[in-house]
Design an enzyme around this catalytic site. Structure first.
Site, PDB file in Angstrom:
ATOM      1  CE  LYS A   5     -16.066  -5.611 -48.201  1.00  0.00           C
ATOM      2  NZ  LYS A   5     -17.307  -6.112 -47.568  1.00  0.00           N
ATOM      3  N   GLY A   6     -11.516  -4.979 -51.048  1.00  0.00           N
ATOM      4  CA  GLY A   6     -11.422  -4.447 -52.392  1.00  0.00           C
ATOM      5  C   GLY A   6     -12.567  -4.778 -53.316  1.00  0.00           C
TER       6      GLY A   6
END
Length: 261
Positions: free
Chosen positions: A136-137
Site C-alpha cells: 500500500k506504500g
C-alpha cells in the site's frame, strides 16, 4: 559512498520572518516540569530569553497533568544564517519508476533482490517500515512489495539484533532496512550502532548486505558515524529507497558522453 554532502551555493544571508521581512521573530514550544501557574510562565519566558529570544512573549500555556506545563513562546532572535555554509545530503542517484527499477535489477542481478526489514530493539512503531515495504506504500507510492523483482521480508516490530542478523543470513539478504522511531535517550542511535557492529562481525566485508536506517529524528549526515550505508530521514518514499538499492546493487549502465562535432 553514503550520500553526497553538499553546501548551498547561493551565499545568501537570511534571518527569520514573522510579521515583517527580516524581523527575526520565531515561535518556540517546550514543556517544563512545573505546575501551571504565573511562576511557570515566568520561568518559560526566562528560559526563552536565555536561549536568545529578546523580547520573549509567552503566547500559550497549558497544564499537562498536575506537574507539567506546555508553552508556546514568541519572540525575536538576532542570529543570522548563511546558506552557503549549510551542509545537506543530496540525492546522488536517479529517481526511478518501479518499471525502471525492476528492469535494472533483472538485467544486472538476474535474480530478485532480497530486502529484510524490521524495527529493532523495543521499538514497536511499524508505520515507517510498513510505509516503505508494504504494497500500500506511502504518499501515493506503492511499497517495495509492489516491485516484482524485489523480495521483501518484513519482520515487524521489536526484533532483536541477533534475530535480524540470523534472518538476513538465512534469506541471503542484499539489503537490510531498519526503522527507528523511538528516540528517548538516543535509543535510535544506540540501536543502529549495535546493529551495524553485529553485521560487521557476522559477515566478511565484501559479503555484508547494505545497511539502511530511517526515522524522523535521524540526521542524514551521520551514516559514516553510525556505520551504515545510508540514512533516510522524514519524507522518504518507497521510490527513494528502491532507487538507492538499484544505484548500489544493480547500477544502471553509464551513458556514453556525446562526442564533440
Amino acid at each position: 559512498m553514503t550520500g553526497q554532502k553538499a553546501s548551498h551555493q547561493s551565499g545568501h544571508i537570511v534571518r527569520p520572518y514573522g510579521d515583517t521581512t527580516g524581523d527575526g521573530m520565531v515561535q518556540l514550544s517546550f514543556t517544563l516540569p512545573i505546575p501551571h501557574s504565573k511562576v511557570a510562565e515566568g520561568a518559560a519566558a526566562q528560559l526563552a530569553n536565555k536561549m536568545g529570544m529578546d523580547p520573549a512573549l509567552v503566547v500559550h500555556s497549558k497544564p499537562m497533568g498536575p506537574d507539567f506545563t506546555f508553552f508556546v513562546v514568541y519572540g525575536r532572535v538576532h542570529h543570522l544564517v548563511d546558506t552557503s555554509k549549510v551542509e545537506v545530503v543530496e540525492r546522488d542517484f536517479p529517481l526511478l519508476s518501479p518499471k525502471e527499477a525492476n528492469a535494472a535489477i533483472k538485467r544486472s542481478l538476474r535474480r530478485r533482490l532480497t530486502v529484510v526489514g524490521a524495527c529493532i530493539g523495543t521499538d514497536a512503531h511499524t508505520v515507517g517500515i510498513d510505509a516503505i515495504l508494504n504494497i500500500k506504500g506511502f504518499a501515493g507510492e506503492k511499497g517495495l512489495e509492489y516491485y516484482r523483482e524485489i523480495k521483501v521480508v518484513n519482520l515487524g516490530a521489536q526484533v532483536s539484533v541477533p534475530q535480524l542478523v540470523d534472518r538476513a543470513i538465512a534469506e541471503k539478504a542484499d539489503a537490510v532496512l531498519v526503522s527507528q522511531v523511538v528516540t528517548q535517550r538516543d535509543a535510535h542511535l544506540l540501536n543502529t550502532r549495535e546493529m551495524s557492529a553485529a553485521f560487521r562481525e557476522a559477515y566478511p566485508a565484501d559479503k555484508r548486505p547494505l545497511l539502511i536506517v530511517g526515522g524522523p529524528r535521524f540526521d542524514e549526515t551521520m551514516a559514516d558515524e553510525l556505520g551504515v550505508d545510508r540514512v533516510f530521514a522524514r519524507g522518504t518514499t518507497p521510490a527513494d529507497v528502491a532507487s538507492f538499492l538499484v544505484h548500489r546493487l544493480a547500477p544502471l549502465p553509464t551513458r556514453p558522453s556525446a562526442k564533440a562535432s
